[in-house]
Scaffold this motif. Structure first.
Motif, PDB file in Angstrom:
ATOM      1  N   MET A 145      18.301 169.645  96.667  1.00  0.00           N
ATOM      2  CA  MET A 145      17.119 170.476  96.862  1.00  0.00           C
ATOM      3  C   MET A 145      15.975 169.944  95.989  1.00  0.00           C
ATOM      4  SD  MET A 145      16.604 174.532  96.039  1.00  0.00           S
ATOM      5  CE  MET A 145      17.993 174.977  97.065  1.00  0.00           C
ATOM      6  N   SER A 146      14.780 169.819  96.562  1.00  0.00           N
ATOM      7  CA  SER A 146      13.637 169.339  95.794  1.00  0.00           C
ATOM      8  C   SER A 146      13.104 170.452  94.906  1.00  0.00           C
ATOM      9  CB  SER A 146      12.537 168.851  96.734  1.00  0.00           C
ATOM     10  OG  SER A 146      11.951 169.951  97.416  1.00  0.00           O
ATOM     11  N   LEU A 147      12.340 170.053  93.902  1.00  0.00           N
ATOM     12  CA  LEU A 147      11.768 171.025  92.983  1.00  0.00           C
ATOM     13  C   LEU A 147      10.776 171.943  93.687  1.00  0.00           C
ATOM     14  CD1 LEU A 147      11.753 171.955  90.084  1.00  0.00           C
ATOM     15  CD2 LEU A 147       9.989 170.262  89.584  1.00  0.00           C
ATOM     16  N   VAL A 148      10.065 171.409  94.663  1.00  0.00           N
ATOM     17  CA  VAL A 148       9.085 172.221  95.402  1.00  0.00           C
ATOM     18  C   VAL A 148       9.779 173.353  96.157  1.00  0.00           C
ATOM     19  CG1 VAL A 148       7.370 172.201  97.250  1.00  0.00           C
ATOM     20  CG2 VAL A 148       7.454 170.319  95.604  1.00  0.00           C
ATOM     21  N   SER A 149      10.835 173.018  96.893  1.00  0.00           N
ATOM     22  CA  SER A 149      11.548 174.046  97.642  1.00  0.00           C
ATOM     23  C   SER A 149      12.270 175.015  96.715  1.00  0.00           C
ATOM     24  CB  SER A 149      12.546 173.399  98.609  1.00  0.00           C
ATOM     25  OG  SER A 149      13.487 172.597  97.908  1.00  0.00           O
ATOM     26  N   LEU A 150      12.759 174.497  95.585  1.00  0.00           N
ATOM     27  CA  LEU A 150      13.412 175.378  94.623  1.00  0.00           C
ATOM     28  C   LEU A 150      12.427 176.388  94.058  1.00  0.00           C
ATOM     29  CD1 LEU A 150      15.871 176.073  92.783  1.00  0.00           C
ATOM     30  CD2 LEU A 150      14.834 174.544  91.111  1.00  0.00           C
ATOM     31  N   TYR A 151      11.233 175.925  93.705  1.00  0.00           N
ATOM     32  CA  TYR A 151      10.246 176.855  93.150  1.00  0.00           C
ATOM     33  C   TYR A 151       9.849 177.920  94.173  1.00  0.00           C
ATOM     34  CZ  TYR A 151       5.995 178.789  91.224  1.00  0.00           C
ATOM     35  OH  TYR A 151       5.047 179.663  90.770  1.00  0.00           O
ATOM     36  N   ALA A 152       9.778 177.545  95.446  1.00  0.00           N
ATOM     37  CA  ALA A 152       9.472 178.521  96.494  1.00  0.00           C
ATOM     38  C   ALA A 152      10.536 179.617  96.529  1.00  0.00           C
ATOM     39  CB  ALA A 152       9.372 177.828  97.846  1.00  0.00           C
ATOM     40  N   ARG A 153      11.798 179.227  96.359  1.00  0.00           N
ATOM     41  CA  ARG A 153      12.871 180.219  96.310  1.00  0.00           C
ATOM     42  C   ARG A 153      12.780 181.072  95.055  1.00  0.00           C
ATOM     43  NH1 ARG A 153      18.641 177.999  96.857  1.00  0.00           N
ATOM     44  NH2 ARG A 153      19.003 180.241  96.583  1.00  0.00           N
ATOM     45  N   MET A 154      12.413 180.448  93.927  1.00  0.00           N
ATOM     46  CA  MET A 154      12.262 181.199  92.685  1.00  0.00           C
ATOM     47  C   MET A 154      11.170 182.267  92.820  1.00  0.00           C
ATOM     48  SD  MET A 154      12.645 178.224  89.773  1.00  0.00           S
ATOM     49  CE  MET A 154      12.331 179.355  88.408  1.00  0.00           C
ATOM     50  N   LYS A 155      10.051 181.898  93.430  1.00  0.00           N
ATOM     51  CA  LYS A 155       8.963 182.864  93.630  1.00  0.00           C
ATOM     52  C   LYS A 155       9.413 184.010  94.527  1.00  0.00           C
ATOM     53  CE  LYS A 155       4.799 181.810  94.548  1.00  0.00           C
ATOM     54  NZ  LYS A 155       3.597 181.225  95.184  1.00  0.00           N
ATOM     55  N   GLU A 156      10.167 183.664  95.571  1.00  0.00           N
ATOM     56  CA  GLU A 156      10.637 184.684  96.505  1.00  0.00           C
ATOM     57  C   GLU A 156      11.574 185.671  95.810  1.00  0.00           C
ATOM     58  OE1 GLU A 156      13.146 184.906 100.718  1.00  0.00           O
ATOM     59  OE2 GLU A 156      12.380 182.998  99.979  1.00  0.00           O
ATOM     60  N   GLU A 157      12.487 185.152  94.994  1.00  0.00           N
ATOM     61  CA  GLU A 157      13.410 186.027  94.270  1.00  0.00           C
ATOM     62  C   GLU A 157      12.675 186.837  93.204  1.00  0.00           C
ATOM     63  OE1 GLU A 157      16.722 186.884  94.367  1.00  0.00           O
ATOM     64  OE2 GLU A 157      16.620 185.982  96.351  1.00  0.00           O
ATOM     65  N   ALA A 158      11.755 186.186  92.472  1.00  0.00           N
ATOM     66  CA  ALA A 158      11.034 186.875  91.404  1.00  0.00           C
ATOM     67  C   ALA A 158      10.220 188.050  91.936  1.00  0.00           C
ATOM     68  CB  ALA A 158      10.130 185.898  90.655  1.00  0.00           C
ATOM     69  N   ALA A 159       9.760 187.940  93.185  1.00  0.00           N
ATOM     70  CA  ALA A 159       8.964 189.016  93.775  1.00  0.00           C
ATOM     71  C   ALA A 159       9.759 190.306  93.927  1.00  0.00           C
ATOM     72  CB  ALA A 159       8.424 188.565  95.128  1.00  0.00           C
ATOM     73  N   ARG A 160      11.079 190.228  93.798  1.00  0.00           N
ATOM     74  CA  ARG A 160      11.894 191.447  93.864  1.00  0.00           C
ATOM     75  C   ARG A 160      11.620 192.356  92.665  1.00  0.00           C
ATOM     76  NH1 ARG A 160      16.613 191.170  97.150  1.00  0.00           N
ATOM     77  NH2 ARG A 160      16.942 189.115  98.103  1.00  0.00           N
ATOM     78  N   VAL A 161      11.235 191.751  91.539  1.00  0.00           N
ATOM     79  CA  VAL A 161      11.081 192.538  90.316  1.00  0.00           C
ATOM     80  C   VAL A 161       9.682 192.444  89.713  1.00  0.00           C
ATOM     81  CG1 VAL A 161      13.521 192.438  89.703  1.00  0.00           C
ATOM     82  CG2 VAL A 161      11.992 190.632  88.929  1.00  0.00           C
ATOM     83  N   ILE A 162       8.942 191.375  90.022  1.00  0.00           N
ATOM     84  CA  ILE A 162       7.613 191.187  89.438  1.00  0.00           C
ATOM     85  C   ILE A 162       6.567 191.330  90.537  1.00  0.00           C
ATOM     86  CG2 ILE A 162       6.084 189.621  88.183  1.00  0.00           C
ATOM     87  CD1 ILE A 162       8.587 188.249  87.085  1.00  0.00           C
ATOM     88  N   VAL A 163       5.650 192.262  90.338  1.00  0.00           N
ATOM     89  CA  VAL A 163       4.565 192.467  91.294  1.00  0.00           C
ATOM     90  C   VAL A 163       3.306 191.850  90.697  1.00  0.00           C
ATOM     91  CG1 VAL A 163       3.316 194.139  92.692  1.00  0.00           C
ATOM     92  CG2 VAL A 163       5.644 194.640  91.931  1.00  0.00           C
ATOM     93  N   GLY A 164       2.665 190.968  91.454  1.00  0.00           N
ATOM     94  CA  GLY A 164       1.499 190.288  90.906  1.00  0.00           C
ATOM     95  C   GLY A 164       1.918 189.267  89.856  1.00  0.00           C
ATOM     96  N   GLN A 165       0.982 188.914  88.967  1.00  0.00           N
ATOM     97  CA  GLN A 165       1.230 187.942  87.886  1.00  0.00           C
ATOM     98  C   GLN A 165       1.770 186.624  88.428  1.00  0.00           C
ATOM     99  OE1 GLN A 165      -0.203 188.863  85.487  1.00  0.00           O
ATOM    100  NE2 GLN A 165       0.227 190.925  84.786  1.00  0.00           N
ATOM    101  N   ASP A 166       1.346 186.250  89.628  1.00  0.00           N
ATOM    102  CA  ASP A 166       1.835 185.002  90.223  1.00  0.00           C
ATOM    103  C   ASP A 166       1.425 183.789  89.395  1.00  0.00           C
ATOM    104  OD1 ASP A 166       2.906 186.496  92.256  1.00  0.00           O
ATOM    105  OD2 ASP A 166       1.321 186.076  93.699  1.00  0.00           O
ATOM    106  N   ALA A 167       0.178 183.783  88.930  1.00  0.00           N
ATOM    107  CA  ALA A 167      -0.306 182.640  88.144  1.00  0.00           C
ATOM    108  C   ALA A 167       0.460 182.513  86.836  1.00  0.00           C
ATOM    109  CB  ALA A 167      -1.800 182.781  87.878  1.00  0.00           C
ATOM    110  N   VAL A 168       0.772 183.658  86.214  1.00  0.00           N
ATOM    111  CA  VAL A 168       1.525 183.638  84.956  1.00  0.00           C
ATOM    112  C   VAL A 168       2.923 183.085  85.191  1.00  0.00           C
ATOM    113  CG1 VAL A 168       2.481 185.049  83.088  1.00  0.00           C
ATOM    114  CG2 VAL A 168       0.216 185.572  84.018  1.00  0.00           C
ATOM    115  N   PHE A 169       3.588 183.560  86.236  1.00  0.00           N
ATOM    116  CA  PHE A 169       4.944 183.088  86.527  1.00  0.00           C
ATOM    117  C   PHE A 169       4.930 181.593  86.842  1.00  0.00           C
ATOM    118  CE2 PHE A 169       8.490 182.235  89.414  1.00  0.00           C
ATOM    119  CZ  PHE A 169       9.548 182.693  88.643  1.00  0.00           C
TER     120      PHE A 169
END
Length: 244
Positions: free
Chosen positions: A1-25
């Motif tokens: 898995m490439s880092l780009v696709s991995l980060y996309a999955r990380m953002k998707e999972e993080a959205a379960r608990v973090i609302v907003g703060q996308d730039a910070v994450f």
């Protein structure tokens, strides 16, 4: 898995608990994969601790939190030698710094002597206790927080320690619609202290991290860009608008 696709999955999972703060994450994730540390500056209640806990969960890494206070000692962070009565010898009791993701909460509430306990760890990924070197786990990242408003009883971080951080990230209040979504989630039973109930899943294992960090190191930077960076650094040292 490439880092780009991995980060996309990380953002998707993080959205379960973090609302907003996308730039910070995003900045926290960039610093992690680049092997750096982050200083999060924001008032209480802006999800700084939650971001640190979420990152640790996403990468299947051990997490420790240290509440920095005026009476905290360096040994409370790195550990100390204790005498074991049954064995008749000293043994190392490791401190909470022996982890992968370390949250140094309100780091500027501890004096410089205590803050300095992090300097060796952040730069060399090791601590020295009674003259003996002890490597820290890999990966190792410090996420430190400080309140930008309340300065009474605090100790400003010295330049040598600020230099250990790759980023200083300001964590602001979210927009009104995001705050409303946060309230809605809590009203529906969300509990930031119980991430197990949120369904948050790890997306990478510790064994996969070296290859992902190697992917970052393999990025080609042209000589022109390196020269541009060097000229910016040199100009900043001559600028009358900057002290250091």
């Amino acid at each position: 898995m490439s880092l780009v696709s991995l980060y996309a999955r990380m953002k998707e999972e993080a959205a379960r608990v973090i609302v907003g703060q996308d730039a910070v994450f995003e900045q926290v994730a960039v610093a992690f994969f680049a092997g750096g540390h982050v200083l999060l500056e924001g008032v209480p209640g802006t999800a700084k601790t939650l971001i640190a806990k979420t990152l640790a969960r996403l990468i299947s890494a051990p997490f420790s939190r240290i509440q920095f206070t005026a009476d905290l000692m360096p040994s409370d962070i790195v550990g100390t030698q204790v005498f074991v009565m049954g064995q008749g010898e000293f043994a190392l009791k490791k401190g909470p710094i022996f982890t992968s993701i370390l949250l140094a909460d309100e780091i500027n509430r501890a004096p410089a002597k205590t803050q300095s306990a992090l300097l060796e760890a952040m730069e060399e990924r090791q601590v020295t206790i009674d003259g003996e070197r002890h490597p820290l786990p890999a990966p190792f990242m410090v996420l430190a927080t400080q309140n930008p408003i309340e300065y009474e009883g605090t100790y400003p971080l010295p330049e040598a320690q600020l230099d250990r951080f790759m980023f200083k990230v300001r964590v602001d209040y979210p927009p009104a619609q995001v705050e409303q979504e946060i309230l809605r989630r809590y009203h529906n039973g969300f509990d930031a202290h119980n991430l197990d109930a949120t369904g948050l899943q790890a997306v990478v294992t510790p064994d996969e991290l070296p290859a992902l960090r190697a992917e970052v190191q393999s990025i080609t930077v042209e000589e022109g860009v390196l020269g541009y960076i060097t000229r910016i650094a040199a100009a900043s040292r001559r600028s009358p608008d900057l002290i250091l």
